[in-house]
Design a protein around this motif. Structure first.
Motif, mmCIF file in Angstrom:
data_model
loop_
_atom_site.group_PDB
_atom_site.id
_atom_site.type_symbol
_atom_site.label_atom_id
_atom_site.label_comp_id
_atom_site.label_asym_id
_atom_site.label_seq_id
_atom_site.Cartn_x
_atom_site.Cartn_y
_atom_site.Cartn_z
ATOM 1 N N ILE A 1 46.341 40.618 48.471
ATOM 2 C CA ILE A 1 46.060 40.905 47.055
ATOM 3 C C ILE A 1 44.963 39.978 46.547
ATOM 4 C CG2 ILE A 1 47.008 40.878 44.713
ATOM 5 C CD1 ILE A 1 49.743 41.552 45.950
ATOM 6 N N ALA A 2 45.044 38.697 46.945
ATOM 7 C CA ALA A 2 44.035 37.729 46.524
ATOM 8 C C ALA A 2 42.651 38.136 47.004
ATOM 9 C CB ALA A 2 44.403 36.338 47.068
ATOM 10 N N THR A 3 42.586 38.619 48.242
ATOM 11 C CA THR A 3 41.304 39.046 48.809
ATOM 12 C C THR A 3 40.766 40.258 48.057
ATOM 13 O OG1 THR A 3 41.918 38.217 51.003
ATOM 14 C CG2 THR A 3 40.140 39.842 50.894
ATOM 15 N N ARG A 4 41.627 41.223 47.781
ATOM 16 C CA ARG A 4 41.197 42.439 47.084
ATOM 17 C C ARG A 4 40.652 42.121 45.681
ATOM 18 N NH1 ARG A 4 43.588 47.397 48.844
ATOM 19 N NH2 ARG A 4 43.858 47.259 51.118
ATOM 20 N N LEU A 5 41.291 41.173 45.006
ATOM 21 C CA LEU A 5 40.932 40.897 43.609
ATOM 22 C C LEU A 5 40.014 39.686 43.440
ATOM 23 C CD1 LEU A 5 44.391 41.537 41.883
ATOM 24 C CD2 LEU A 5 42.426 43.066 41.998
ATOM 25 N N GLY A 6 39.680 39.029 44.559
ATOM 26 C CA GLY A 6 38.808 37.866 44.464
ATOM 27 C C GLY A 6 39.474 36.691 43.786
ATOM 28 N N GLN B 1 47.252 44.976 37.905
ATOM 29 C CA GLN B 1 46.556 45.170 39.178
ATOM 30 C C GLN B 1 47.315 44.499 40.317
ATOM 31 O OE1 GLN B 1 42.698 43.517 38.183
ATOM 32 N NE2 GLN B 1 41.796 45.544 37.921
ATOM 33 N N VAL B 2 47.754 43.274 40.077
ATOM 34 C CA VAL B 2 48.508 42.556 41.102
ATOM 35 C C VAL B 2 49.778 43.303 41.458
ATOM 36 C CG1 VAL B 2 49.871 40.463 41.545
ATOM 37 C CG2 VAL B 2 47.580 40.265 40.546
ATOM 38 N N VAL C 1 47.541 34.574 42.408
ATOM 39 C CA VAL C 1 48.335 35.797 42.583
ATOM 40 C C VAL C 1 49.811 35.487 42.357
ATOM 41 C CG1 VAL C 1 49.136 37.516 44.253
ATOM 42 C CG2 VAL C 1 46.701 36.934 44.115
ATOM 43 N N LYS C 2 50.283 34.381 42.926
ATOM 44 C CA LYS C 2 51.685 33.986 42.747
ATOM 45 C C LYS C 2 51.993 33.741 41.266
ATOM 46 C CE LYS C 2 52.553 31.883 47.276
ATOM 47 N NZ LYS C 2 52.979 30.649 47.992
ATOM 48 N N ARG C 3 51.040 33.124 40.547
ATOM 49 C CA ARG C 3 51.253 32.859 39.120
ATOM 50 C C ARG C 3 51.358 34.159 38.337
ATOM 51 N NH1 ARG C 3 47.518 32.506 35.318
ATOM 52 N NH2 ARG C 3 45.832 32.112 36.796
ATOM 53 N N HIS C 4 50.493 35.115 38.662
ATOM 54 C CA HIS C 4 50.553 36.421 37.990
ATOM 55 C C HIS C 4 51.894 37.113 38.262
ATOM 56 C CE1 HIS C 4 46.643 36.529 36.239
ATOM 57 N NE2 HIS C 4 45.984 36.514 37.390
ATOM 58 N N LEU C 5 52.358 37.017 39.505
ATOM 59 C CA LEU C 5 53.634 37.646 39.842
ATOM 60 C C LEU C 5 54.794 36.977 39.106
ATOM 61 C CD1 LEU C 5 53.231 38.340 43.668
ATOM 62 C CD2 LEU C 5 53.514 40.031 41.855
ATOM 63 N N ARG C 6 54.738 35.668 38.997
ATOM 64 C CA ARG C 6 55.804 34.974 38.256
ATOM 65 C C ARG C 6 55.821 35.417 36.790
ATOM 66 N NH1 ARG C 6 53.866 30.294 41.223
ATOM 67 N NH2 ARG C 6 55.278 29.808 42.944
ATOM 68 N N ASN C 7 54.644 35.582 36.204
ATOM 69 C CA ASN C 7 54.557 36.052 34.821
ATOM 70 C C ASN C 7 55.139 37.454 34.688
ATOM 71 O OD1 ASN C 7 53.297 33.688 34.017
ATOM 72 N ND2 ASN C 7 51.229 34.528 34.172
#
Length: 222
Positions: free
Chosen positions: A168-173, A154-155, A179-185
């Motif tokens: 993105i943070a706003t859209r996904l709560g 999703q991110v 969000v940055k952690r998800h992107l790094r993963n």
């Protein structure tokens, strides 16, 4: 005297089939036992003749080539399948190799390479014959990307629409840090070095859909 190697030819262009037949039948020890122009005819040919080798065009009319390969292997497990293609694409090649083909040749190869490929897969049960570009081969042997989690997907899909981390943070709560952690993963799993690279790799691996707005570009990771 040993029996000839039997070959079936599957291609929707009659002229190509005729040319390939002439090449093969001019060689000692090779015998063309049938031709087909679509997937249905290909399966009937395999059922009828059980050829030692099936030369299968990747874009024949009818069923998807992967479905055709699977059904041929069920009908005649001993038949070695060599795929012929104009397309030098690592994603399709990777999937075809996983399906059990024994060879993948570009149609630009010379006749000697075709004959050698047929003889090789028949004489050596472990032999795999590929005539593709070096770049394509390198990508085939590259590690397959790890599966993304639903949240990572999703991110990345929002990143592909050029949304910022905060958006993105706003859209996904979520928090922006999450969000940055998800992107790094995602970067680690895909071996990506930027948002654009991650998006391109994910699309190529069919992990996310192509953004509807093709004109938008992801912003830099931050």
């Amino acid at each position: 005297m040993s029996q000839p190697t039997t070959v079936g030819i599957v291609d929707d262009h009659a002229l190509f089939r005729e040319g390939l037949r002439e090449i093969l039948e001019a060689c000692d020890g090779l015998k063309v036992v049938g031709e087909a122009g679509d997937s249905g005819e290909a399966l009937a040919l395999v059922e009828r003749e059980r050829p030692d080798v099936l030369m299968l065009d990747v874009e024949i009319p009818g069923d998807d080539v992967l479905d055709t390969v699977g059904r041929v292997r069920v009908i005649s497990p001993a038949t070695k399948i060599i795929v012929l293609s104009m397309y030098d694409g690592p994603q399709l090649l990777r999937r075809l190799l996983s399906s059990g083909i024994r060879g993948y040749l570009l149609k630009s190869v010379h006749r000697e390479e075709v004959i050698s490929a047929i003889r090789s897969v028949v004489s050596d049960p472990e032999r795999l014959v590929l005539a593709v570009s070096r770049d394509s081969l390198a990508q085939v042997h590259a590690p397959t990307p790890n599966t993304l989690t639903d949240k990572e997907r999703q991110v990345l899909e929002f990143a592909a629409q050029a949304l910022s981390n905060q958006q993105i943070a706003t859209r996904l709560g979520l928090t922006e840090a999450t969000v940055k952690r998800h992107l790094r993963n995602v970067f680690v799993k895909l071996g990506a070095v930027s948002r654009i690279d991650a998006v391109n790799r994910a699309i190529a691996a069919s992990l996310i859909s192509v953004p509807r707005d093709s004109g938008s570009m992801p912003k830099g990771f931050g």
